[in-house]
Design an enzyme around this catalytic site. Structure first.
Site, short mmCIF file in Angstrom:
data_model
loop_
_atom_site.label_atom_id
_atom_site.label_comp_id
_atom_site.label_asym_id
_atom_site.label_seq_id
_atom_site.Cartn_x
_atom_site.Cartn_y
_atom_site.Cartn_z
N GLY A 104 0.80 -1.21 0.00
CA GLY A 104 0.00 0.00 0.00
C GLY A 104 0.83 1.27 0.00
N LEU A 164 -2.52 -12.27 7.18
CA LEU A 164 -3.03 -11.63 8.39
C LEU A 164 -4.30 -12.29 8.91
CD1 LEU A 164 -2.50 -7.85 7.46
CD2 LEU A 164 -1.03 -9.33 8.85
N THR A 177 -9.44 -1.48 0.85
CA THR A 177 -9.76 -0.06 0.66
C THR A 177 -10.59 0.21 -0.60
OG1 THR A 177 -7.64 0.29 -0.47
CG2 THR A 177 -7.71 0.71 1.91
N TYR A 195 -17.46 -0.55 3.58
CA TYR A 195 -16.07 -0.22 3.90
C TYR A 195 -15.98 0.47 5.26
CZ TYR A 195 -11.77 2.52 3.96
OH TYR A 195 -10.58 3.10 4.35
#
Length: 302
Positions: free
Chosen positions: A11, A37, A62, A125
């Site tokens: 990112g 993760l 995102t 989101y």
């Protein structure tokens, strides 16, 4: 030498964190190639190998609009992965900085949002990011910072600034129509990275209150997406990143429907962060110029 483990290697924030790594720190960024993760054991193994003094979670789902149809994927990374990170930070007593978003709010206010304001996300989101915050709050972490930010961009990766430059460079495009009734603050990822490092320094030195805090960080000032686009064109022309000017028309968000509903107003109050960590934000337009300088320098070196 203190060690930091940065999660979310691919990112734009992680990229800027690596570039801005200050003296006295050794930083290692991990992406999905190195650690899953969503698997506790995978993350625990990475932490055990590095033995970091600080965890920085810059990993997130995102894709705001795609999240509306990929709810499970958004929650997997924005909640379940955060639960694993928080559990390990709590178990081993590692300071944690976790990035969150202005999208946890519904935008109904007309003054900057503080950490004390009640979240009310409008999108999958935003709801998934809020759920991730709660995973951290539900654990008794000795030293954690949930840092909300907004409208992040960088010379690395995909973002609004680079999309605008691409569209403005298209000779077939006669004009751009940009939403003018959604207001927030653009934030250069480099400035955000420097703020995170300042916080990390003090957290690891025990010079902060401890426990889990929610604070905000963005650049200074206020803009609509239309204001942002106009500034991108003006500053890019000055730096030779664009060959010509294209008309930019302001439109209401109703003329540009998207799958996800966005807050109409999402300016964040940065006073708490500035007071606690002694870092003052710079105006977003100045920071945009710095990012475009960075981009021009990179293009010149190719």
């Amino acid at each position: 030498m203190k060690k930091a483990l940065i999660l979310g290697k691919n990112g734009q924030v992680a990229w800027e964190l690596m570039r801005a790594c200050p003296q006295g720190w050794q930083a290692q960024a991990c992406g999905r190639e190195e650690v899953d993760l969503q698997e506790f054991s995978s993350l625990a193994g990475q932490v055990a190998e590095l033995e970091p003094d600080l965890l920085i979670n810059a990993a997130a789902y995102t894709a705001v609009d795609k999240a509306e149809s990929e709810r499970d994927e958004a929650y997997a990374l924005n909640q379940q992965a955060v639960a694993n990170i928080a559990a390990i930070a709590a178990e081993q007593g590692i300071p944690l900085v976790h990035l969150s978003t202005d999208f946890v709010f519904d935008g109904s206010k007309s003054s900057p949002y503080t950490a004390a304001d009640e979240p009310a996300p409008l999108s999958v989101y935003g709801a998934s990011k809020l759920a991730g915050e709660q995973e951290i709050l539900d654990r008794a972490l000795p030293n954690a910072l949930i840092l909300r930010t907004s409208w992040v961009y960088s010379s690395h990766g995909q973002n609004f600034v680079k999309s605008m430059l691409r569209l403005m460079s298209d000779p077939q495009r006669e004009h751009l129509s940009i939403v003018c009734d959604q207001v927030g603050t653009p934030t250069w990822a480099r400035a955000l990275a420097r703020a995170i490092w300042a916080a990390g320094d003090m957290m690891c030195a025990g010079q902060n209150p401890g426990g889990t805090r929610i604070l905000n960080w963005t650049d200074a000032g206020v803009a609509s997406w239309y204001d942002f686009a106009v500034a991108i064109q003006e500053l890019a022309l000055e730096r030779g990143l664009l060959e010509g000017r294209i008309p930019i028309h302001p439109i209401p968000h109703t003329d540009y429907p998207t799958p996800a509903t966005r807050p109409a107003y999402s300016v964040l109050d940065k006073a708490g962060f500035a007071q606690e960590f002694a870092v003052q934000p710079q105006h977003w337009r100045n920071q945009l110029g710095c990012m475009l300088d960075d981009l021009a320098e990179a293009e010149a070196g190719q």
